[in-house]
Design a protein around this motif. Structure first.
Motif, PDB file in Angstrom:
ATOM      1  N   PHE A 117      14.781  41.897 -26.962  1.00 10.43           N
ATOM      2  CA  PHE A 117      15.078  42.060 -25.480  1.00 10.43           C
ATOM      3  C   PHE A 117      14.165  41.687 -24.574  1.00 10.43           C
ATOM      4  O   PHE A 117      14.466  41.377 -23.289  1.00 10.43           O
ATOM      5  N   ALA A 118      12.946  41.423 -24.917  1.00  7.18           N
ATOM      6  CA  ALA A 118      11.900  40.893 -23.995  1.00  7.18           C
ATOM      7  C   ALA A 118      12.060  39.488 -23.517  1.00  7.18           C
ATOM      8  O   ALA A 118      11.665  39.228 -22.406  1.00  7.18           O
ATOM      9  N   ARG A 119      12.733  38.935 -24.328  1.00  6.34           N
ATOM     10  CA  ARG A 119      12.997  37.444 -24.062  1.00  6.34           C
ATOM     11  C   ARG A 119      14.071  37.249 -23.216  1.00  6.34           C
ATOM     12  O   ARG A 119      13.954  36.043 -22.744  1.00  6.34           O
ATOM     13  N   ILE A 120      14.780  38.161 -22.740  1.00  2.00           N
ATOM     14  CA  ILE A 120      15.725  38.074 -21.697  1.00  2.00           C
ATOM     15  C   ILE A 120      15.572  38.501 -20.345  1.00  2.00           C
ATOM     16  O   ILE A 120      16.214  38.325 -19.297  1.00  2.00           O
ATOM     17  N   ALA A 121      14.201  39.020 -20.148  1.00  5.34           N
ATOM     18  CA  ALA A 121      13.734  39.542 -18.971  1.00  5.34           C
ATOM     19  C   ALA A 121      13.605  38.835 -17.755  1.00  5.34           C
ATOM     20  O   ALA A 121      14.264  39.108 -16.835  1.00  5.34           O
ATOM     21  N   PRO A 122      13.374  37.383 -17.965  1.00  2.68           N
ATOM     22  CA  PRO A 122      13.433  36.306 -16.661  1.00  2.68           C
ATOM     23  C   PRO A 122      14.864  36.284 -16.235  1.00  2.68           C
ATOM     24  O   PRO A 122      15.121  36.227 -15.006  1.00  2.68           O
ATOM     25  N   VAL A 123      15.953  36.427 -17.398  1.00  2.97           N
ATOM     26  CA  VAL A 123      17.021  36.186 -16.642  1.00  2.97           C
ATOM     27  C   VAL A 123      17.711  37.435 -16.015  1.00  2.97           C
ATOM     28  O   VAL A 123      18.373  37.341 -15.076  1.00  2.97           O
ATOM     29  N   LEU A 124      17.347  38.576 -16.511  1.00  2.00           N
ATOM     30  CA  LEU A 124      17.658  39.889 -15.784  1.00  2.00           C
ATOM     31  C   LEU A 124      16.898  39.879 -14.476  1.00  2.00           C
ATOM     32  O   LEU A 124      17.659  40.358 -13.588  1.00  2.00           O
ATOM     33  N   GLU A 125      15.823  39.574 -14.645  1.00  2.00           N
ATOM     34  CA  GLU A 125      15.196  39.497 -13.018  1.00  2.00           C
ATOM     35  C   GLU A 125      15.766  38.449 -12.186  1.00  2.00           C
ATOM     36  O   GLU A 125      16.059  39.046 -11.147  1.00  2.00           O
ATOM     37  N   LYS A 126      16.267  37.315 -12.389  1.00  2.00           N
ATOM     38  CA  LYS A 126      17.071  36.617 -11.668  1.00  2.00           C
ATOM     39  C   LYS A 126      18.627  37.182 -11.305  1.00  2.00           C
ATOM     40  O   LYS A 126      18.850  37.151 -10.094  1.00  2.00           O
ATOM     41  N   MET A 127      19.130  37.916 -12.308  1.00  2.00           N
ATOM     42  CA  MET A 127      20.312  38.351 -11.973  1.00  2.00           C
ATOM     43  C   MET A 127      20.209  39.812 -11.076  1.00  2.00           C
ATOM     44  O   MET A 127      20.960  39.931  -9.928  1.00  2.00           O
ATOM     45  N   ALA A 128      19.269  40.521 -11.162  1.00  2.00           N
ATOM     46  CA  ALA A 128      18.838  41.496  -9.997  1.00  2.00           C
ATOM     47  C   ALA A 128      18.601  40.907  -8.681  1.00  2.00           C
ATOM     48  O   ALA A 128      19.226  41.481  -7.767  1.00  2.00           O
ATOM     49  N   GLU A 129      17.927  39.765  -8.792  1.00  4.36           N
ATOM     50  CA  GLU A 129      17.632  39.243  -7.264  1.00  4.36           C
ATOM     51  C   GLU A 129      18.767  38.624  -6.740  1.00  4.36           C
ATOM     52  O   GLU A 129      19.044  38.927  -5.614  1.00  4.36           O
ATOM     53  N   ILE A 130      19.781  38.176  -7.554  1.00  6.97           N
ATOM     54  CA  ILE A 130      21.153  37.604  -6.872  1.00  6.97           C
ATOM     55  C   ILE A 130      22.351  38.604  -6.946  1.00  6.97           C
ATOM     56  O   ILE A 130      23.238  38.280  -6.415  1.00  6.97           O
ATOM     57  N   GLY A 131      22.132  39.746  -7.443  1.00  8.22           N
ATOM     58  CA  GLY A 131      23.140  40.471  -7.547  1.00  8.22           C
ATOM     59  C   GLY A 131      24.215  40.389  -8.504  1.00  8.22           C
ATOM     60  O   GLY A 131      25.379  40.893  -8.265  1.00  8.22           O
ATOM     61  N   LEU A 132      24.065  39.735  -9.642  1.00  8.05           N
ATOM     62  CA  LEU A 132      24.836  39.368 -10.649  1.00  8.05           C
ATOM     63  C   LEU A 132      24.972  40.442 -11.604  1.00  8.05           C
ATOM     64  O   LEU A 132      23.960  40.637 -12.079  1.00  8.05           O
ATOM     65  N   PRO A 133      26.201  41.018 -11.889  1.00 11.35           N
ATOM     66  CA  PRO A 133      26.150  42.144 -12.855  1.00 11.35           C
ATOM     67  C   PRO A 133      26.006  41.821 -14.256  1.00 11.35           C
ATOM     68  O   PRO A 133      26.412  40.766 -14.576  1.00 11.35           O
ATOM     69  N   LEU A 134      25.261  42.785 -14.987  1.00 10.80           N
ATOM     70  CA  LEU A 134      25.166  42.644 -16.293  1.00 10.80           C
ATOM     71  C   LEU A 134      26.229  43.338 -17.146  1.00 10.80           C
ATOM     72  O   LEU A 134      26.248  44.598 -16.978  1.00 10.80           O
ATOM     73  N   CYS A 135      27.137  42.864 -18.114  1.00  7.92           N
ATOM     74  CA  CYS A 135      27.944  43.553 -18.812  1.00  7.92           C
ATOM     75  C   CYS A 135      27.572  43.810 -20.068  1.00  7.92           C
ATOM     76  O   CYS A 135      26.917  42.817 -20.777  1.00  7.92           O
ATOM     77  N   THR A 136      27.631  45.202 -20.575  1.00  5.46           N
ATOM     78  CA  THR A 136      26.926  45.650 -21.949  1.00  5.46           C
ATOM     79  C   THR A 136      27.846  45.731 -23.006  1.00  5.46           C
ATOM     80  O   THR A 136      28.581  46.666 -22.683  1.00  5.46           O
TER      81      THR A 136
END
Length: 346
Positions: A117-136
């Motif tokens: 899960f550490a490897r997806i941190a850059p994507v999650l950071e970008k998603m938080a910045e642009i307001g794009l939801p993460l579905c889990t």
């Protein structure tokens, strides 16, 4: 005496349409009642880029029967190699409405999912910045963890650390199945929402296992104890705006369900609205059905509610086909185990 209930046209915030012949067979079952749906990206191969999502959307629209109106809301399959820039561009174009996190091996076609899960941190950071939801898909997959404990452990070991590390990230816990998940969403801020399926409001694990294995009730996350089903019913019918409908309707042909290693998934697209009306009526909550099916989801995804309406009418029992012919084989429609008296009128 008959009774009627008019709602804004509902949306499905978690749907599997598959591809090819199966797509053509099951899409009308959703489009008949639902205006929009969040489309799951776990095809083979998965939908991991904006270009692949655009191509899949084109195939969905080509399969839509003439005269039907439906908008697929596309998602991307999150991998450890997902490019944050591609995610941002797909979102900016208006095409992609969410990114889906599958822990590797958690469910159907999840082999390409996340292990580190550490490897997806850059994507999650970008998603938080642009307001794009993460579905889990909220389950851990370690072999030593009991399958009935995997959702609760995911909250503690994966989801909560992700949300703490990315406080601006908007997250949807999809197809929750436990009282722990209900409690976690209820205690969280407005950045967290959850979908609840039709079948998890109806079945518990006894339905799968008592009196012989019932493969058409087998799903992932698997249904839990009755106390958890009751917690889901309470949440769905409460009027709380961060719980909304995501059917997780998941078609598989019968030979793959009725198999020594049967596929997980319940196909509920055909009769969901009738089933939900029965569930909400039993709780004295028919006045809250519109919120759950038609208002809460759009609000979380920052989309307008549908202007069109549907009307449900209560009367003599309504019957639905037991199976849908997919061209590749029959798909069994979910049987709630009780009569359905609410029909959806055009």
């Amino acid at each position: 005496m008959s009774h009627s209930l008019t709602l804004r046209r509902p949306d499905d915030w978690h749907l599997h349409l598959r591809d090819g012949a199966m797509l053509r067979a099951v899409l009308p079952e959703t489009a008949r009642h639902f205006a929009r749906a969040i489309i799951m990206p776990n095809l083979v191969p998965p939908v991991v880029t904006g270009a692949q999502a655009a191509a899949y959307r084109d195939r969905i629209m080509a399969a839509l029967p003439e005269g039907m109106a439906f908008e697929p809301l596309m998602t991307l399959y999150l991998t450890e190699d997902t490019d944050p820039a591609d995610v941002a561009a797909a979102h900016a174009s208006g095409l992609v409405k969410a990114v889906k996190l599958y822990p590797a091996g958690a469910t159907t076609n999840s082999a390409s999912g996340v292990r580190d899960f550490a490897r997806i941190a850059p994507v999650l950071e970008k998603m938080a910045e642009i307001g794009l939801p993460l579905c889990t898909h909220g389950e851990v997959t370690a072999a030593e963890v009991d399958i009935f404990d995997r959702e609760a452990l995911f909250i503690d070991k994966v989801l909560d650390p992700i949300r703490r590390a990315h406080p601006g990230l908007r997250v949807v816990m999809e197809h929750i199945t436990t009282s722990q998940a209900v409690d976690y969403v209820t205690a969280a801020d407005e950045s967290l929402g959850a979908t609840i399926t039709t079948h998890h409001l109806v079945i518990n694990r006894n339905h799968i296992l008592v009196g012989g294995i019932k493969p058409h009730y087998y799903c992932l996350p698997v249904a839990k104890r009755e106390e958890h089903r009751l917690a889901l019913v309470k949440a769905a019918t409460s009027g709380a705006d961060r719980f909304f409908l995501g059917t997780d309707s998941a078609p598989h042909v019968d030979p793959l369900k009725e198999h020594a290693c049967g596929c997980a998934g319940c196909f509920t697209a055909t009769n969901t609205m009738s089933v939900l009306a029965e569930v909400f009526e039993a709780e004295g909550a028919l006045d809250r059905l519109e919120g759950f099916t038609s208002l809460n989801g759009p609000a979380f995804y920052r989309l307008p509610a549908n202007e069109a309406t549907i009307t449900l009418t209560k009367g003599d029992p309504v019957t639905y086909p037991a199976k849908i012919d997919s061209g590749d084989g029959p798909v069994t429609v979910f049987d709630p185990g009780f009569p359905l008296h609410w029909r959806v009128d055009a």
